[in-house]
Write an enzyme that holds these catalytic residues in place. Structure first.
Site, short mmCIF file in Angstrom:
data_model
loop_
_atom_site.label_atom_id
_atom_site.label_comp_id
_atom_site.label_asym_id
_atom_site.label_seq_id
_atom_site.Cartn_x
_atom_site.Cartn_y
_atom_site.Cartn_z
N LYS A 490 -20.89 19.39 38.12
CA LYS A 490 -21.44 20.73 37.89
C LYS A 490 -20.44 21.79 38.32
O LYS A 490 -19.50 21.49 39.06
CB LYS A 490 -22.74 20.87 38.67
CG LYS A 490 -22.55 20.68 40.18
CD LYS A 490 -23.88 20.49 40.90
CE LYS A 490 -23.64 20.37 42.39
NZ LYS A 490 -24.80 19.89 43.12
N TYR A 714 -6.39 49.76 49.64
CA TYR A 714 -7.58 50.61 49.53
C TYR A 714 -8.18 50.94 50.89
O TYR A 714 -8.14 50.11 51.82
CB TYR A 714 -8.66 49.89 48.72
CG TYR A 714 -8.39 49.87 47.23
CD1 TYR A 714 -8.27 51.06 46.51
CD2 TYR A 714 -8.26 48.66 46.55
CE1 TYR A 714 -8.02 51.03 45.15
CE2 TYR A 714 -8.02 48.63 45.19
CZ TYR A 714 -7.89 49.82 44.50
OH TYR A 714 -7.65 49.80 43.16
C1 LIG Z 1 -24.67 19.00 44.05
C2 LIG Z 1 -25.61 17.93 44.23
C3 LIG Z 1 -25.21 16.69 44.80
C4 LIG Z 1 -23.85 16.46 45.40
O1 LIG Z 1 -23.79 17.02 46.69
P1 LIG Z 1 -22.47 16.95 47.58
O2 LIG Z 1 -22.87 17.47 48.89
O3 LIG Z 1 -21.47 17.80 46.92
O4 LIG Z 1 -22.08 15.53 47.61
C5 LIG Z 1 -26.12 15.66 44.82
N1 LIG Z 1 -27.37 15.83 44.32
C6 LIG Z 1 -27.79 16.99 43.81
C7 LIG Z 1 -29.17 17.09 43.31
C8 LIG Z 1 -26.95 18.09 43.76
O5 LIG Z 1 -27.36 19.24 43.26
#
Ligand SMILES: *Cc1c(COP(=O)(O)O)cnc(C)c1O
Length: 819
Positions: A490, A714
């Site tokens: 993701k 800035y």
């Molecule tokens: C992002 C996510 C993971 C992975 O988590 P990490 O801490 O990056 O290993 C696992 N399960 C779900 C449902 C997630 O949204």
């Protein structure tokens, strides 16, 4: 030629099954690198994170018929693979080394062995460049210098070669003795001794002694006497040595003057009582040392001075890695323009083959140089390799390849030179292809790369694909063999580049991918990703797309389930994943929803649950262990009820990266790996085992001097409390460089030194206080990388590495590379 039966005595193995005495032509240790099954001998080697024995079935199906194994239970193997020769040995790795050592003994040519902490690969490549006008050189491909790499390098030796150059690298005591037996060098180069792999040895002395093992049988050892430790150790042996020094030590070659002149270094030296001068076409320290090792070898071989100068002038820098980059018209380049021999071509073709086809795989290939083979044989082998790796189109550049174009089954368009290719180059005839550009140095293929490349904005995120694989294997080693692996890609694969990372994961055969939104999944499919993909936040208006692209939704509420069912077709099966809320309180069903959920599912058998899962709220912190355990217990109970009520089994999973490390006993059917893949071990306990994956780099745009009392940026926040030197760098908050790094909160690394941010971070740039440092426009700036870690930077501004990773804007170009 070696035959299977001979292996029995060479490896002292036991024949488990013998079918026929085939020749052994190719040695294979990595199932993914198979090119020609006939003649391939596979060594099943158990590793720290993976085990070659897992791939026997797959290789057998692909036609491999010769195996060396080191497992105890071999009766089943004979039954499973009735048409294969199988040899059982004590240790497969030792057998591989024994086979290579046997092969080495068939040749009497000079063999140069190189070891040392740094510079092995460059010295090897340069010596090959310098000596190849007179010699047919065989050498280790890239940096193949390990316990596996060395035997594979030595296996390339054939009867036409007149000189071999192999490098050897070790990280533990006992390893060099084995490499010595494989290489059996007649001459040696000990480049230097530094701190690399110190942790594997009790002392630096021990490391030197261990490395010296390589030179046991050599007639001559080249080394630099300025490394005190090395000098003493070599003096104490009986080894005949050729030493050089630049610090006034007594040595065979004494360098007395070193001055830079433009892009060259002028070296004044005394050899055999004569003072001479030469120019080396590099100015940095490391190149100078590497070149002096080479000079020692040339002097020893009695080359005339003019000839040495002429050859040194033609030395080319050595690219240490294969880079992948975006190019014109949706094309993708694999840039490998530094050498071109058969072994290097095979490695690069493996990388090409691992890319999804897009609209095709194209190879632009120059003549191969100095293979030691008959031209006809060589190009026949090249053609077979290209065929085996599924290349769709070949563009040959050079007179020799042109001559043999007919061998490529009409798939090869040839040009006599790089200039001719560029003259006729039409950008429009390349579209959405993956293009491997592979040429020997003299062909100047960087001009071709240039013609294909899009403009690069000063800031780049370099992603190390080998580090990703290392991290993947680390987490795999924590899993039981039947546990499946879902990887979270993701948010643009945590900022690293979704398609490229997904593609690597597909190649490495993970079981599932997960993305946040339907569009992310669609984009992966459009790039050729065929793995099952779960979508965590599917909106009802994207259900049609989900189905069109075979994406599997996470269903987390009754409303969502109802609308998904409403959009389904009773005649077509849909796969869904049920998310349970066990305490995170974000998305998910609770037990109170179950009656409604199962009634809906019973009435709609076309909607099938393939998995059920939940997410831990605090797996990264020990403080929350009790809560995590409670979540796990709740999940186990609820998921069992789900299976019971559905009447069929579903995959159950709850662990994220931190959970895999902390609660290995709760892997259930699958785990979901996220941040760990990208190099951050969220519990902190095993951070050392992971490799950093990305380096964010930019460049200095301008350097200026400001006087005490003036202000920077800035709101005039950066106040010079003394006269200062300021560097403006090409990264700002719109690139993902957080504004919280303003006013000294953040540091970047310029020329190896950490320097603070001064003033507020701007949208596209920020200013760094570089007072006292030698900095000029164009210098490279590391924003984060191995020396300036994400974890540390995140702490500085009170956030987590996840946020820094995913904040890197998509306008920052990603460059993927393999070492
Ligand atoms: C992002 C996510 C993971 C992975 O988590 P990490 O801490 O990056 O290993 C696992 N399960 C779900 C449902 C997630 O949204």
């Amino acid at each position: 030629m070696l035959s299977f039966q001979q292996l029995v005595s060479i490896t002292q193995g036991r024949l488990v099954q013998f079918v026929q005495d085939w020749p052994v032509v190719h040695l294979l240790t990595d199932s993914r690198k198979l090119s020609q099954p006939a003649g391939t001998l596979f060594f099943a080697i158990p590793g720290k994170y993976n085990d070659g024995h897992k791939y026997l079935a797959q290789l057998y199906a692909q036609g491999v018929r010769q195996f060396i194994v080191d497992v105890q239970q071999t009766e089943e193997l004979a039954q499973q693979y009735p048409e294969a020769n199988i040899l059982q040995v004590q240790r497969s790795l030792a057998a591989l080394q024994a086979v290579a050592a046997w092969h080495r003994q068939q040749f009497t040519i000079p063999v140069i062995g190189i070891t040392g902490s740094n510079g092995k690969t460059i010295v090897k490549e340069w010596l090959a460049q310098l000596l190849s006008p007179d010699e047919l050189v065989v050498k280790s491909p890239r940096s193949f210098n390990s316990q596996v790499g060395v035997p594979l390098s030595v296996w390339q030796l054939n009867s036409n070669h007149t000189l071999a150059i192999f490098e050897a690298g070790i990280s533990q005591p006992g390893e060099m003795e084995k490499l010595q037996q494989v290489i059996q060098p007649t001459m040696g180069i000990f480049t230097n001794i530094g701190n690399a792999h110190d942790e594997g040895f009790s002392s630096r002395q021990q490391k030197v002694q261990e490395k010296l093992e390589l030179f046991k049988g050599t007639d001559l050892l080249f080394y630099c006497a300025d490394y005190e430790l090395l000098h003493e150790a070599i003096e104490a042996t009986q080894l005949k040595a050729f030493s050089w020094s630049r610090s006034g030590k007594a040595a065979d070659l004494v360098v007395s003057g070193i001055t830079t002149a433009g892009h060259r270094t002028i070296v004044v030296y005394t050899y055999k009582g004569k003072k001479q001068r030469l120019a080396i076409p590099f100015t940095d320290e490391a190149s100078l040392e590497n070149a002096l090792h080479c000079l020692a070898v040339l002097l020893y071989r009695n080359f005339p001075l003019a000839e040495i100068q002429d050859r040194l002038d033609r030395l080319q820098p050595v690219a240490m890695r294969l880079e992948m980059k975006e190019a014109i018209n949706g094309c993708y380049l694999i840039d490998d323009t530094y050498n071109n021999d058969l072994a290097g071509l095979a490695i690069a073709l493996d990388l090409l083959a691992s890319q999804p086809p897009r609209s095709g795989h194209t190879l632009i290939l120059s003549d191969l140089l100095e293979s030691g083979m008959q031209e006809q044989d060589l190009y026949r082998q090249v053609a077979a390799l290209i065929e085996a790796k599924g290349v769709d189109r070949v563009i040959g550049v050079g007179k020799t390849i042109q001559k043999h174009a007919a061998l490529f089954n009409g798939r090869c368009t040839c040009y006599s030179s790089t200039a001719e290719f560029l003259e006729q180059f039409e950008a429009g005839s390349f579209r959405n292809e993956v293009i491997l550009i592979k040429g020997a140095r003299v062909f100047g293929f960087e001009k071709i790369v240039h013609a294909f490349q899009q403009k690069v904005h000063g800031t780049v995120l370099e992603v190390n694909l080998d580090a990703l694989v290392h991290n993947l294997n680390f987490y795999r080693s924590k899993l039981a063999s039947e546990t499946k692996l879902m990887v979270m890609v993701k948010a643009f694969a945590y900022g690293s580049g979704s398609f490229e990372v997904a593609n690597l994961l597909q190649f490495h055969q993970v079981d599932y991918l997960a993305v946040a939104y339907t569009d992310e999944g669609v984009s992966l499919r459009e790039h050729g990703i065929t793995l099952p993909i779960m979508v965590m936040n599917p909106s009802p208006d994207s259900f049609a797309k989900l189905r069109q692209y075979s994406l599997e939704p996470e269903i987390y509420s009754v409303e969502l389930l109802e609308s998904f069912i409403a959009s389904s077709d009773p005649g077509i099966l849909d796969k869904i994943h049920l998310k349970l809320d066990t305490g995170m309180h974000r998305l998910g069903f609770t037990a109170s929803d179950f009656d409604v959920v199962f009634e809906l599912l019973q009435k709609n058998p076309q909607v099938r649950v393939v998995s059920t899962f939940s997410h831990l709220a605090g797996a990264d912190e020990a403080l929350h262990n009790d809560f995590s355990q409670l979540q796990i217990a709740t999940f186990r109970e609820l998921s069992a009820e789900i299976e019971a009520r559905l009447g069929y089994p579903v995959l159950k999973h709850i662990l994220n990266s931190a959970g895999i490390v902390r609660f290995p006993e709760h892997q259930l059917d699958m785990v979901r790996l996220g941040i760990g893949l990208y190099g951050v071990e969220a519990t902190g306990a095993e951070q050392e085992a992971l490799r950093p994956v990305s380096i964010l780099k930019t460049t200095v745009s301008q350097v200026k001097q400001i006087a005490k009392g003036e202000t920077v940026g800035y709101s005039r926040k950066g106040i010079a409390d003394s006269d200062k030197t300021i560097a403006t760098i090409a990264i700002g908050y719109a690139d993902g460089y957080d504004r919280r790094f303003s006013n000294g909160q953040g540091e970047v690394s310029i020329n190896g030194k950490r320097m603070p941010v001064i003033g507020n971070v701007c949208m596209d740039m920020c200013m760094i206080d570089v007072t006292g440092l030698d900095v000029k426009a164009g210098d490279e700036v590391v924003v984060y990388g191995p020396q300036l870690t994400l974890v540390e930077l995140a702490q500085k501004i009170g956030t987590i590495p996840y946020e820094l990773l995913t904040n890197v804007s998509t306008r920052v170009k990603r460059i993927f590379y393999s070492e």
